[in-house]
Structures are given as C-alpha cells and as structure tokens.
Design an enzyme around this catalytic site. Structure first.
Site, PDB file in Angstrom:
ATOM      1  N   GLU A   1      -0.878 -16.558 -10.013  1.00  0.00           N
ATOM      2  CA  GLU A   1      -0.015 -15.726 -10.846  1.00  0.00           C
ATOM      3  C   GLU A   1       1.463 -16.061 -10.638  1.00  0.00           C
ATOM      4  O   GLU A   1       2.233 -16.107 -11.590  1.00  0.00           O
ATOM      5  CB  GLU A   1      -0.263 -14.244 -10.547  1.00  0.00           C
ATOM      6  CG  GLU A   1      -1.624 -13.778 -11.013  1.00  0.00           C
ATOM      7  CD  GLU A   1      -1.841 -12.303 -10.801  1.00  0.00           C
ATOM      8  OE1 GLU A   1      -0.903 -11.569 -10.412  1.00  0.00           O
ATOM      9  OE2 GLU A   1      -2.989 -11.851 -11.053  1.00  0.00           O
TER      10      GLU A   1
ATOM     11  N   ASN B   1     -12.339  -1.018  -5.046  1.00  0.00           N
ATOM     12  CA  ASN B   1     -12.114  -1.280  -6.465  1.00  0.00           C
ATOM     13  C   ASN B   1     -13.259  -2.137  -7.016  1.00  0.00           C
ATOM     14  O   ASN B   1     -13.431  -3.275  -6.588  1.00  0.00           O
ATOM     15  CB  ASN B   1     -10.771  -1.997  -6.639  1.00  0.00           C
ATOM     16  CG  ASN B   1     -10.553  -2.501  -8.046  1.00  0.00           C
ATOM     17  OD1 ASN B   1     -11.122  -1.998  -9.001  1.00  0.00           O
ATOM     18  ND2 ASN B   1      -9.726  -3.515  -8.173  1.00  0.00           N
TER      19      ASN B   1
ATOM     20  N   CYS C   1      -6.197  -5.293  -7.618  1.00  0.00           N
ATOM     21  CA  CYS C   1      -6.052  -4.914  -6.214  1.00  0.00           C
ATOM     22  C   CYS C   1      -5.551  -6.079  -5.359  1.00  0.00           C
ATOM     23  O   CYS C   1      -4.998  -5.862  -4.284  1.00  0.00           O
ATOM     24  CB  CYS C   1      -7.361  -4.363  -5.663  1.00  0.00           C
ATOM     25  SG  CYS C   1      -8.768  -5.463  -5.834  1.00  0.00           S
ATOM     26  N   HIS C   2      -5.701  -7.304  -5.844  1.00  0.00           N
ATOM     27  CA  HIS C   2      -5.217  -8.469  -5.089  1.00  0.00           C
ATOM     28  C   HIS C   2      -3.697  -8.507  -4.994  1.00  0.00           C
ATOM     29  O   HIS C   2      -3.154  -9.194  -4.148  1.00  0.00           O
ATOM     30  CB  HIS C   2      -5.744  -9.774  -5.714  1.00  0.00           C
ATOM     31  CG  HIS C   2      -5.294 -10.005  -7.106  1.00  0.00           C
ATOM     32  ND1 HIS C   2      -5.922  -9.423  -8.203  1.00  0.00           N
ATOM     33  CD2 HIS C   2      -4.271 -10.741  -7.610  1.00  0.00           C
ATOM     34  CE1 HIS C   2      -5.307  -9.801  -9.308  1.00  0.00           C
ATOM     35  NE2 HIS C   2      -4.299 -10.592  -8.971  1.00  0.00           N
TER      36      HIS C   2
ATOM     37  N   TYR D   1       0.847  -1.195   0.000  1.00  0.00           N
ATOM     38  CA  TYR D   1       0.000   0.000   0.000  1.00  0.00           C
ATOM     39  C   TYR D   1       0.883   1.245   0.000  1.00  0.00           C
ATOM     40  O   TYR D   1       0.578   2.231  -0.664  1.00  0.00           O
ATOM     41  CB  TYR D   1      -0.931  -0.004   1.221  1.00  0.00           C
ATOM     42  CG  TYR D   1      -1.917  -1.145   1.179  1.00  0.00           C
ATOM     43  CD1 TYR D   1      -3.084  -1.048   0.427  1.00  0.00           C
ATOM     44  CD2 TYR D   1      -1.683  -2.326   1.878  1.00  0.00           C
ATOM     45  CE1 TYR D   1      -3.992  -2.097   0.368  1.00  0.00           C
ATOM     46  CE2 TYR D   1      -2.589  -3.373   1.829  1.00  0.00           C
ATOM     47  CZ  TYR D   1      -3.736  -3.261   1.071  1.00  0.00           C
ATOM     48  OH  TYR D   1      -4.618  -4.307   1.014  1.00  0.00           O
TER      49      TYR D   1
END
Length: 155
Positions: free
Chosen positions: A149, A114, A122-123, A91
C-alpha cells in the site's frame, strides 16, 4: 444460512472468501480452502475486488459484508475502515476513535478477531511505538500488505 466459498492465490498465499447469498462474511489466508461452491454475485465481486487490490488497481472496497460481533467489536471494526489506504494507525488511535482510550488491549484483541482481512484493514494497525505487532495472517503478510500500500500497490 447457506455459506458459499471461493479462493484464489494471492502474492502472499491462498485467500479464501466466504459469503452468504448477499454478503461477504469472511476473508482469510488459509493453507487449504473449502471445496468451491456455486458463487453468488457478491462472492464473484469480492474475489474481483481483492484481485484488483493485489494488482494495485484498487484502494477501497465496496462489496457488501456482514460482521457478527459484540457492540464493542462492531465499533472497533468500523473504526478500522477509517484508516486510509497506505496509512497506519495505532491501537491507541483506534481506542481513542471509539471514545474508549483505555481499551487499547481490547482493541488489539478485537483486531485479531477481524474475519474480513484486507477488506476491513486490520493490517494497518500498528503498535504506538511504530512497530508491527501480531497479525492473524502472519506478521510477514502484514509487512507485505503495508509495503504494498505504501508503494502505491506495487511491491
């Protein structure tokens, strides 16, 4: 403005996508979706791209979308799109990226609002200490998405 809805079952739950005739306006994990409507091409493309993402065949999205929010929110959401697939940022990193280093809490709040999960990633935003923090879809989904990912689209 007319809204269109479509949903699909992902490996981590039901995903509902909402669009106008020309832009995606939301992607949410839901327990129950709206009744499906006629699907404009943009909605069909978004569903296809999200399915490709979950199948490990896509790392970026190019479907047109529209985000409604304050100037600050727009800046945060735009900064989220710069965090590459498979990477994470804190953040604080996002606050620095928008030239407002002291806005870490506001970045976190904006991140939680979001409306375009996965497409605006946002993850990929984690605590400065490396810990997973809140995620509107549930921290377990955030963990799954990051693992997906970081393992090249396989879990």
């Amino acid at each position: 403005m007319e809204r269109f809805f479509a949903s699909f079952n992902s490996p981590i739950g039901l995903v509902e996508v909402t669009s106008t005739a020309t832009h995606i306006v939301s992607v949410y994990f839901v327990e129950q979706s709206h009744p499906e409507t006629t699907k404009p091409q943009v909605l069909i493309e978004a569903i296809e791209q999200l399915q490709q993402y979950f199948n490990g065949q896509r790392t970026t999205f190019n479907v047109p979308y529209h985000l409604e929010g304050t100037t600050f929110q727009q800046r945060v959401w735009q900064a989220l799109t710069t965090v590459p697939y498979g990477d994470t940022a804190s953040y604080k990193d996002i606050a620095i990226a928008i030239d407002n280093e002291k806005a870490v809490r506001a970045v976190g709040m904006t991140n939680s609002k979001n409306p375009l999960s996965i497409i605006v990633p946002c993850h990929r935003i984690i605590g400065t200490n490396g810990k997973l923090t809140g995620y509107a879809g549930g921290v377990w989904r955030k963990e799954w998405l990051l693992h997906h990912e970081q393992n090249g689209g396989t879990v």
